[in-house]
Design a protein around this motif. Structure first.
Motif, mmCIF file in Angstrom:
data_model
loop_
_atom_site.group_PDB
_atom_site.id
_atom_site.type_symbol
_atom_site.label_atom_id
_atom_site.label_comp_id
_atom_site.label_asym_id
_atom_site.label_seq_id
_atom_site.Cartn_x
_atom_site.Cartn_y
_atom_site.Cartn_z
ATOM 1 N N PRO B 75 0.822 -1.211 0.000
ATOM 2 C CA PRO B 75 0.000 0.000 0.000
ATOM 3 C C PRO B 75 0.855 1.261 0.000
ATOM 4 O O PRO B 75 0.510 2.238 -0.668
ATOM 5 C CB PRO B 75 -0.817 -0.118 1.287
ATOM 6 N N GLN B 78 2.024 1.778 -3.473
ATOM 7 C CA GLN B 78 0.905 2.258 -4.288
ATOM 8 C C GLN B 78 0.611 3.717 -3.977
ATOM 9 O O GLN B 78 0.263 4.489 -4.861
ATOM 10 C CB GLN B 78 -0.350 1.414 -4.034
ATOM 11 N N ARG B 79 0.771 4.072 -2.722
ATOM 12 C CA ARG B 79 0.513 5.453 -2.343
ATOM 13 C C ARG B 79 1.521 6.385 -3.007
ATOM 14 O O ARG B 79 1.157 7.419 -3.562
ATOM 15 C CB ARG B 79 0.600 5.577 -0.816
ATOM 16 N N ALA B 82 0.573 6.708 -6.584
ATOM 17 C CA ALA B 82 -0.610 7.542 -6.797
ATOM 18 C C ALA B 82 -0.287 9.012 -6.581
ATOM 19 O O ALA B 82 -0.780 9.877 -7.298
ATOM 20 C CB ALA B 82 -1.727 7.103 -5.852
#
Lengths: 557, 347, 347
Positions: B75, B78-79, B82
């Protein structure tokens, strides 16, 4: 007689006389659904790239097993929770037995215990060399081994014990408004209590039981922590297998798409099976005296049943947590815990209020839009609950980051380089948004099924008395919906207290909660040190739940 | 009673909106203009209690404030993806090489060339392109029950697949990245076919179903459920610190061949770090002996830099030869390893 | 035949809802319990149905003991039908499903036949497939009746069955329901707070107050020979007029001598209150005794006048509607009593 029948105009068929649907409400339902659809859209978008090799591996070595495993787990948990939740809900709502009031709220407590915590506690108790084992050996010699929990049966037991409160609280609401009357109808027609219960009380409670069971199924589908402790391979594990193991988030999202589809199918089937029937029994209000009187054996049987569940689902795991927590108290418990508890409470309260309000709005939008499309949109809007938390967290985070980036670009274009940048990610706003998306289902379920109680005739009667608009909502609907709203708030509150992946990913700097504290410890395998924050979740979560439930019991709708 | 509940709900909702907009507003104001502040932002998948003391120590020495969030590796990656250019994060800290490799191949880390880092961290514990550096070493070794087996019978990871260990082996689940790295390294040395044989041999030799964590593996060995297991040393260190008399001991395998499998806990500077110089300075500080001793010592791990004093409990386990293949291999081959373990029935 | 003997019931110890009630209802008759709300009539009905246990006394139906202290036949075994005040129709079942509900013991063909018969009887054949919430109030009431009659109960209990209907509809349904019940020869015990409803349906009437059954008699007897003021006042309109009992059994009043059958022997010379029902006072222009019209209400075929006598006492008179007099006018009246209802005067 037949002449009379002719003179009395029958109402047109259909559950409600169809009113001209309002476009505004359809729009609201659409908007809410659109926001909550963000992660679903991310999931769908993932299908643009398919890693054929990975899917081949998955479909050959992973999916067959995890699909069957998941099916058994979800079915088992659903049936277990349905049976346990319904039985306990009925007992505490309708029957008179010792401790009824205490169990009324106490049986909800296991909900505050995160599933993986209860699983670890249970396994810790029963494992090789665990206290249960040692006790049995001390009593019966070294040949005796404690029963092993590390299999499907143990998993189902733990999942059922942590998830039954969803069904319990909803079924209790349903049975409370039925009272003993539904049994009397059956008995006056020659059915004994048991058959009256099965053929009247149970079918009448159906929207509530279905809503609760659906929540249980979605939660079980999305569960990662508990199945991981049991090392039982379910669909969620396949998702993490693809993502964490093989670094393919695309495949993980695609696999999540399968989960969403499964839930959509379950929901559709349930709706279809209902047909035209309504579940709004027009039974007169039930007084306390109308409790079902049980024989002595039955009274104590009911007590023993409720006490056993409470013991197994709450007292035993809580005691195990306490045993683990005490030795670490001196090292770990400090002033920061006040901060963690405060953060947890504030987030859970804000989240629960928002989620409940949104759930109410969504339920009304569906009702007032009066359009099948709105019903579908509402269903889709609640699907976030079935996604594994981490996948959902990413599914919310990516669009939010994209949005604030785009907004910043627009601002920069408008005002030049000095323009403020919008950074939504890592703010409470993004966090609460993600909570709403994840937990809309837990609010929509109770509020929606309670709203079925407010028939069109209630609206019309009230309008006839000159009550409409917000006054209608406040004076007529809210009192009827009250118990549904409280239930929704309790569910959302407890769920947010326990929630981990979203909190981990979206929290602003310094917003550590009790749940993230549990994570810090478990991520390095320090289970004993995780017991303290886990216990704190139970204690801090317990107080508001008890207060809310007390409120809900004070006045019976 | 109801109006009270309602009023409270309304108030809570209003409070929520107010607070949310407040925080959002503050962030919006500070988002762009804080790059020159003496501040660093860290995303860490290393648990808070294992990392925060280092942050505090650094702040005390340098005056640089460190804001951080902890979470799972993927995560966090992914953060970073993003957030792209608008990220406030300067450093990513993870607890294994596989995820560091993944982060660098996803392009969220930037190459750093620093003489200080290159001289203190051995080559096999850092990315050849300088996108990440190992900061502590986690040795995955054998734990055994001295009452039932010993160094005379133990030799290598590979040998645990032999029939003599039938019903005597305990393993943690293959889902944990430590085992994925171990198998990836075996693939790097032996190729897939031979490695699959080894893993199948392990599965055949299992005394009980795999465990969800290393601690339970050690407990099982100590309790007599099995004779040998594969664990990270620091789990043993923690148990030993609590229960000095525990009936289990460590064995360094593969000393005659490839060496003990090691993984790293490490860090890299993010591609879009707003404060790259400060980030590198912090990394360099983390690699010098004082910080290294603390980094490893907080969790009974081994320092990545050479010549740093060990925790006495750790020193007691003796010296060992590490596997010198670059740990990034673990990341590169991780997907293959996962697939292989699934095929071999290692759950 | 239903026999209730000395039945008592308390929801909580000491708080008697029903006290020592006895009544007999012959087979095929319709009985009605009247009384203000909270008088215990519904509780008595529930004791007979078996939803409550009796604390003392007994309930027998056709000679079979249904309830005695320590002996309680479960409601479902009693073969007693019940029409609930709120109908308690099952919203998840159609009209057919509701009516069929109590016929679970019958074979399918027989069940279908019985449902059709009941639908025909209550005139709802064309609504067989409708759901309760799609029906009007009157239709729902008839479904409830059909449902409870379908299993051919030995006794039908009805709890305020017409309370939720508007007056016009109620009047029509009363007639129809009576026809249906007569046709089937069902024994019925109902509960009502409305004397008109009771007189329209029932052969036998009882009035309850504070848990006691004050009187249980044929409707005619109860109306004309109430045993006390409460019963007299509850079952019909009327006014009390002071009088003195004469030696010949008549009663001297302001309006002259009232004569008629008397239930109890009245002691000559005693001061009494005499009950005058509206039909006991006749309007007669030829009469010298006059009274002032205080209030006039139009009842269609007749007027109900409230009249003030010279002494200030009030009486009611029912007068054919072609005699229209405005309030304030004086009209001639005389007594036309057939039954004398008088109780010792209250000072």
């Amino acid at each position: 007689m037949s002449e009379l029948a002719e003179r009395l105009p029958a109402l047109p068929h259909g559950r409600f006389r169809r009113r001209r649907g309002s476009r505004g409400w359809l729009l609201i339902a659409g908007l809410l659904a659109a926001i909550t659809l963000l992660p679903v859209i991310v999931v769908i978008a993932s299908f643009s790239q398919i890693d054929a090799e990975l899917w081949q591996h998955m479909s050959r070595h992973v999916l067959p097993r995890v699909s069957m495993n998941t099916l058994w787990m979800v079915l088992g948990t659903a049936v277990g929770s349905l049976v346990l939740g319904t039985a306990l809900g009925w007992l505490t709502a309708v029957c008179d037995f010792p401790g009824r009031r205490f169990f009324g709220w106490a049986l909800l407590l296991p909900m505050a215990m995160p599933g993986y915590v209860m699983a670890t506690a249970m396994l810790g108790l029963s494992d090789f060399n665990g206290p249960l084992h040692q006790l049995l050996q001390a009593l019966f010699g070294s040949d005796v081994a404690a029963p092993r929990f590390r299999h499907l049966g143990g998993l189902l037991l733990v999942l059922t014990l942590t998830l039954y409160p969803y069904v319990y609280l909803l079924s209790r609401n349903a049975f409370m408004s039925q009272g003993a009357r539904s049994l009397e109808v059956g008995q006056s027609l020659g059915l004994d209590r048991m058959r009256s219960f099965l053929r009247i009380s149970l079918p009448l409670a159906r929207p509530w039981l279905a809503a609760g069971t659906l929540l249980v199924m979605m939660e079980a589908l999305a569960d990662f922590g508990t199945v991981a402790v049991f090392n039982y391979d379910t669909f969620t594990l396949a998702i993490y297998h693809a993502w964490y193991g093989m670094f393919s988030i695309q495949s993980a999202l695609q696999l999540s798409g399968v989960l969403i589809l499964a839930v959509l199918i379950i929901i559709t089937i349930e709706q279809r099976l209902r047909g035209r029937s309504s579940y709004t029994a027009q039974f007169a209000g039930v007084r306390d005296e109308a409790l079902l009187r049980l024989g002595t054996a039955q009274r104590w049987g009911a007590f023993a049943f409720a006490a056993t569940v409470f013991l197994a689902a709450f007292v035993v795991p809580a005691a195990q947590l306490l045993v683990w927590a005490v030795p670490n108290l001196a090292r770990d418990f400090d002033a920061r815990y006040m901060g963690f508890a405060f953060n947890s409470l504030v987030l859970a309260m804000m989240g629960a209020a928002l989620v409940t309000a949104l759930g109410l709005l969504l339920a009304y939008a569906v009702r007032l839009a009066g359009h099948p499309l709105a019903r579908l949109l509402a269903r889709v809007a609640t699907l976030g609950y079935a996604l594994p938390g981490t996948v959902l967290a990413v599914g919310v985070f990516v669009p939010v980051a994209w949005f604030s980036d785009s907004a910043s670009s627009v601002l920069a274009w408008l005002f030049g380089d000095g323009a403020p940048r919008l950074v939504l990610q890592g703010t409470l706003f993004a966090m609460l948004l993600a909570y709403c998306i994840r937990f809309l289902a837990v609010a929509h379920g109770p509020v929606g099924s309670q709203l079925e109680r407010v028939t069109r005739s209630v609206d019309e009667a009230s309008r006839g008395l000159g009550v409409s608009g917000m006054r209608l909502l406040r004076r007529v609907h809210l009192p009827i919906l009250r118990r549904g709203l409280i239930t929704a708030a309790v569910f959302a509150f407890v769920d947010i207290m326990k929630e981990l992946p979203i909190t981990l990913m979206t929290r602003p700097f310094g917003w550590d909660t009790l749940a993230t504290r549990v994570y810090q410890m478990t991520t390095e395998g320090e289970w004993e040190r995780a017991a303290l924050p886990a216990l704190a979740i139970v204690v801090v979560g317990l107080v508001p739940v008890a207060v809310l439930l007390h409120q809900s019991d004070r006045r019976r709708a | 009673m109801f109006p009270m509940v309602r009023a409270r709900m309304v108030r809570a909702a209003a409070m929520a909106l107010l607070a949310a907009s407040l925080v959002a507003g503050l962030q919006a104001c500070s988002g762009g203009a804080d790059s020159d502040e003496a501040r660093l932002v860290v995303y860490s998948s290393r648990a808070e209690h294992l990392i925060k003391p280092l942050f505090d120590a650094y702040t005390e020495r340098s005056g640089v404030r460190i804001d951080f969030i902890t979470g799972e590796e993927q995560p966090l990656i992914q953060r970073l993806l993003a957030e792209g250019e608008s990220t406030t994060a300067d450093l990513l800290i993870t607890v294994d090489a596989g995820n560091l490799w993944n982060a660098s191949s996803e392009g969220v880390l930037r190459p750093v060339s620093s003489a200080a880092l290159e001289s203190s961290i051995p080559a096999h514990l850092r990315d050849p392109q300088g996108r990440w550096f190992g900061l502590s070493v986690r040795a995955r070794t054998l734990v055994y029950a001295p009452a039932r087996t010993g160094p005379e019978e133990l030799s290598t990871y590979e040998a645990l697949a032999e029939p003599q260990w039938q019903g005597r082996l305990c393993l943690r689940t293959s889902r944990k990245v430590y085992n994925q790295s171990l198998v990836a390294m075996l693939i790097a040395e032996h190729g897939e076919a031979r490695t699959e044989e080894i893993v199948r041999g392990w599965v055949d030799n299992l005394a009980v179903d795999v465990f969800p964590n290393d601690t339970q593996v050690i407990e099982a060995v100590a309790a007599g459920q099995c004779d040998v297991g594969i664990v990270n040393t620091y789990y043993f260190g923690r148990l030993k610190a609590q229960r000095p008399g525990i009936a289990a001991a460590l064995f360094w395998p593969n000393q005659q061949s490839t060496g003990v499998h090691v993984n790293v806990s490490g860090a890299g500077v993010t591609r879009h770090s707003p404060r790259p110089e400060a980030a590198v300075a912090f990394l360099e500080w983390l690699a010098q002996p004082e910080a290294q001793a603390m980094f490893a010592g907080l969790n009974y791990e081994y320092p990545a830099a050479t010549g740093v004093a060990l925790d006495p409990l750790v020193a007691d386990w003796g010296e060992f030869r590490q596997n010198l293949i670059n740990v990034s291999q673990a990341g590169e081959l991780q997907a293959d390893a996962v697939r292989l373990m699934t095929r071999a029935g290692y759950r | 035949m239903l026999e209730v003997s000395d039945v008592s019931h308390a929801y909580e110890p000491g708080a008697w809802a029903v006290r020592e009630v006895s009544l007999r209802l012959e087979a095929g008759r319709i009985g009605c319990l009247l009384g203000p709300s909270g008088c215990g009539k519904t509780t008595l009905l529930r004791c007979i149905a078996g939803f409550e246990t009796v604390a003392a006394g007994g309930v027998r139906l056709h000679g079979e003991v249904l309830a005695e202290p320590g002996r309680h036949m479960p409601p479902e075994k009693r073969r007693i039908g019940m029409v609930f005040q709120d109908y308690a129709l099952l919203p998840h079942l159609s009209v057919t499903g509701n009516i069929e509900f109590g016929l679970h013991a019958l074979p399918r063909a027989e069940r279908r036949r019985r449902v059709e018969e009941m639908l025909e009887l209550v005139g709802l054949a064309e609504h067989a497939g409708a759901y309760p919430q799609e029906l009007s109030g009157g239709q729902q009431q008839r479904v409830a009746l059909a449902r409870s009659l379908a299993p051919r109960p030995r006794l039908l209990l009805m709890d305020e069955p017409f309370a939720h209907l508007d007056p016009a509809l109620r009047e029509r349904l009363l007639v129809e329901v009576k026809q249906i019940l007569r046709q089937l020869g069902t024994t019925v015990l109902m509960v009502s707070h409305d004397p008109l409803e009771a007189f329209a349906l029932a052969d036998r009437l009882g009035v309850m107050r504070e848990g006691r059954l004050e009187q249980w008699d044929d409707s005619y007897v109860l109306y004309h020979q109430p045993v006390n003021r409460f019963v007299a006042g509850f079952v019909g309109r009327g006014a009390w007029l002071k009088g003195i009992v004469r030696g010949d059994g008549g009663i001297d009043t302001e309006l002259g001598v009232a004569r008629g059958h008397s239930a109890e022997s009245l002691r000559p010379g005693a001061q009494v209150d005499l009950l005058l029902r509206p039909d006991d006072v006749l309007h007669d222009d030829a009469c010298v005794t006059t009274a002032r019209v205080v209030e006039r209400s139009f009842k269609g075929s007749e007027f109900l006048y409230a009249l003030a006598l010279d002494s200030g006492a009030r009486v009611l008179a029912s007068v054919p509607s072609h005699h229209n007099h405005a309030p304030g006018e004086r009209i001639g009246i005389r007594l036309a009593t057939e039954h004398l209802v008088a109780f010792a005067a209250q000072v």
